[in-house]
Write an enzyme that holds these catalytic residues in place. Structure first.
Site, PDB file in Angstrom:
ATOM      1  N   HIS A  23      15.862 -10.752 101.884  1.00 32.15           N
ATOM      2  CA  HIS A  23      15.696 -10.810 100.417  1.00 32.15           C
ATOM      3  C   HIS A  23      14.576  -9.907  99.899  1.00 32.15           C
ATOM      4  O   HIS A  23      13.599 -10.345  99.307  1.00 32.15           O
ATOM      5  CB  HIS A  23      15.599 -12.231  99.871  1.00 32.15           C
ATOM      6  N   HIS A  77      14.030 -27.670 106.227  1.00 32.27           N
ATOM      7  CA  HIS A  77      14.136 -26.747 105.093  1.00 32.27           C
ATOM      8  C   HIS A  77      15.607 -26.392 104.907  1.00 32.27           C
ATOM      9  O   HIS A  77      16.310 -26.136 105.875  1.00 32.27           O
ATOM     10  CB  HIS A  77      13.311 -25.504 105.439  1.00 32.27           C
ATOM     11  N   GLU A  79      16.883 -23.750 103.217  1.00 33.49           N
ATOM     12  CA  GLU A  79      17.279 -22.349 103.063  1.00 33.49           C
ATOM     13  C   GLU A  79      18.259 -21.986 104.183  1.00 33.49           C
ATOM     14  O   GLU A  79      18.092 -22.409 105.336  1.00 33.49           O
ATOM     15  CB  GLU A  79      16.049 -21.423 103.066  1.00 33.49           C
ATOM     16  N   ASP A  81      18.906 -19.712 106.240  1.00 34.66           N
ATOM     17  CA  ASP A  81      18.565 -19.185 107.564  1.00 34.66           C
ATOM     18  C   ASP A  81      18.206 -20.313 108.538  1.00 34.66           C
ATOM     19  O   ASP A  81      18.170 -20.099 109.752  1.00 34.66           O
ATOM     20  CB  ASP A  81      17.444 -18.131 107.495  1.00 34.66           C
ATOM     21  N   HIS A 144       7.918 -22.700 101.503  1.00 32.12           N
ATOM     22  CA  HIS A 144       7.845 -22.004 100.240  1.00 32.12           C
ATOM     23  C   HIS A 144       8.935 -22.429  99.258  1.00 32.12           C
ATOM     24  O   HIS A 144       9.116 -21.776  98.223  1.00 32.12           O
ATOM     25  CB  HIS A 144       7.920 -20.486 100.491  1.00 32.12           C
ATOM     26  N   ASP A 163       8.929 -22.547 108.118  1.00 32.37           N
ATOM     27  CA  ASP A 163       8.519 -21.193 107.732  1.00 32.37           C
ATOM     28  C   ASP A 163       7.008 -20.969 107.885  1.00 32.37           C
ATOM     29  O   ASP A 163       6.578 -19.825 108.118  1.00 32.37           O
ATOM     30  CB  ASP A 163       8.917 -20.915 106.275  1.00 32.37           C
ATOM     31  N   TYR A 191       4.222 -11.477 107.363  1.00 34.78           N
ATOM     32  CA  TYR A 191       5.040 -12.607 106.889  1.00 34.78           C
ATOM     33  C   TYR A 191       4.317 -13.362 105.771  1.00 34.78           C
ATOM     34  O   TYR A 191       4.903 -13.702 104.740  1.00 34.78           O
ATOM     35  CB  TYR A 191       5.295 -13.520 108.085  1.00 34.78           C
ATOM     36  N   HIS A 222      10.535 -19.088 112.684  1.00 33.11           N
ATOM     37  CA  HIS A 222      10.730 -17.651 112.933  1.00 33.11           C
ATOM     38  C   HIS A 222       9.641 -17.186 113.899  1.00 33.11           C
ATOM     39  O   HIS A 222       8.466 -17.547 113.749  1.00 33.11           O
ATOM     40  CB  HIS A 222      10.575 -16.825 111.651  1.00 33.11           C
TER      41      HIS A 222
HETATM   42 FE1  FEO Z   1      12.588 -20.260 103.710  1.00 34.52          FE
HETATM   43 FE2  FEO Z   1      13.021 -18.934 106.844  1.00 34.52          FE
HETATM   44  O1  FEO Z   1      13.535 -19.641 105.183  1.00 34.52           O
END
Ligand code: FEO
Length: 371
Positions: A23, A77, A79, A81, A144, A163, A191, A222
């Site tokens: 993104h 989370h 999101e 991913d 986030h 994250d 990051y 991640h």
């Molecule tokens: Fe907020 Fe790694 O996604």
């Protein structure tokens, strides 16, 4: 990616070494989507992975569990991913119960209506016992997304931080000790600058909450697992979230049409280097704006330059400033500079945005072109 972290705990996530844009954030060495399996009397999956990797995730889980099944899925989370494989996982393990925050439930039901009412809402301090082990939930709203949560494994003193404390690095390293401290700080800083920075007040709150806990290991969603260097990255998060910068560090970020703005940038470089500053010179014609953002994370001084084109800044500089303003760096000193042929709007435009960012401003430099 399927590996043993310690007795009963396995990494079952995937490497995405091909992704180059996240993104708007350039990821030059890809990333990982980490998921974890805790094997106890009950079996828990912590997070899933991006949907395009669902088959690989299921294979990784199967190679750890064999014919055993998943009892609990902690959704730190929503999101995609991290949640994008939930439907495939539930098809394979339909008895698994989901756990997450109320905001996570709302998002998950929108993204994946088929999960139905299979969701247990948890609050700060709630626990989930799996036999000999206990997961404690630590919501961290706006790090986030509103739904974001970390989960702490009490007996092993492991934080599954989602994250937070992550890094986009997809080169195959598993642990911080494989990556090395300097590379780890670079990737974690990159990051932080591009994802976490606007939420620094929330990070400070999270660090305060975590200060009462012993953390021997951080398993983010991640990048590499933090072991020996967990304390180093927690300290960096404290510095970054408090807006602590290097008082002798200058970042000069600019683009040029015919070379005059480049000359101003290099004059500034020479001037500040001579004064004993460490200066980073970043041309947006070759440096992506997200890369520039990571360079300025610890810079006290942020100088931005552009030629004037069609009564405006150059598009690369507009993109950079829009991106940087959204990420809300604090406690900086700014300077606007640039060149022009007959109007020169770019310089006051840059100055206006840097002022709106709350920067203390040095006098601008505005020069007619001089090829
Ligand atoms: Fe907020 Fe790694 O996604």
């Amino acid at each position: 990616m399927n590996f043993k972290i310690k007795e009963g705990l396995y990494g079952v996530g995937v490497i995405d070494n091909a992704v180059r844009v996240f993104h708007g954030y350039e990821t030059p060495v890809g990333t990982t989507y980490n998921a974890y399996i805790q094997v106890d009397e009950k079996i828990t999956l912590i997070d899933t992975v991006k949907g395009t990797f669902a088959i690989q995730l299921l294979e990784n889980i199967k190679s750890v569990l064999g014919e055993r099944t998943i009892d609990y899925i902690i959704v730190n989370h929503a999101e995609p991913d991290h949640s994008g494989s939930i439907v495939e996982v539930l098809q394979q393990y339909p008895a698994a119960k989901l756990y997450g925050t109320s905001n996570c439930e709302k998002a998950m039901k929108i993204f994946y209506p088929s999960i139905g009412d299979n969701f247990n809402i948890v609050k700060a301090g709630d626990t989930l016992c799996t036999g000999k082990k206990t997961f404690e939930f630590c919501p961290m709203p706006m790090i986030h997304w509103p739904d974001s949560m970390a989960t702490y494994l009490q007996e092993d003193k492991i934080l599954f931080s989602n994250d937070a404390f992550g890094q986009h690095t997809g080169l195959g390293h598993l642990f911080d000790t494989d990556l090395g401290l300097m590379s780890l700080i670079e990737r974690a800083g990159d990051y932080y600058a591009n994802i976490v920075l606007p939420y620094s007040p929330q990070v400070a709150k999270l660090l305060d909450t975590l200060s009462s806990k012993t953390i021997d290991m951080i398993c983010p969603a991640h990048g590499v697992i933090l072991t020996e260097h967990a304390k180093d990255i927690v300290q960096k998060y404290s510095d970054w979230s408090n807006g602590i910068t290097d008082e002798k560090l200058v970042s000069i970020i600019y683009d040029t049409m015919w070379g005059t703005t480049d000359k101003i940038a290099k004059n500034l470089y020479n001037e500040y280097t001579a004064k004993g500053f460490h200066v980073k010179l970043l041309s947006l014609s070759s440096c992506h704006y997200s890369n520039a953002m990571s360079h300025l994370l610890e810079s006290k001084y942020i100088f931005v330059g552009s030629s004037t084109l069609n009564n405006n800044m150059l598009p690369t500089v507009i993109a950079f400033l829009t991106y940087m303003k959204g990420l809300k760096p604090k406690n900086r000193v700014g300077l606007a500079f640039g060149s022009y042929g007959w109007s020169g709007e770019s310089i006051p435009q840059i100055e206006k945005i840097l002022t709106e960012c709350g920067f203390d401003m040095l006098p601008s430099i505005k020069t007619i072109w001089n090829i």
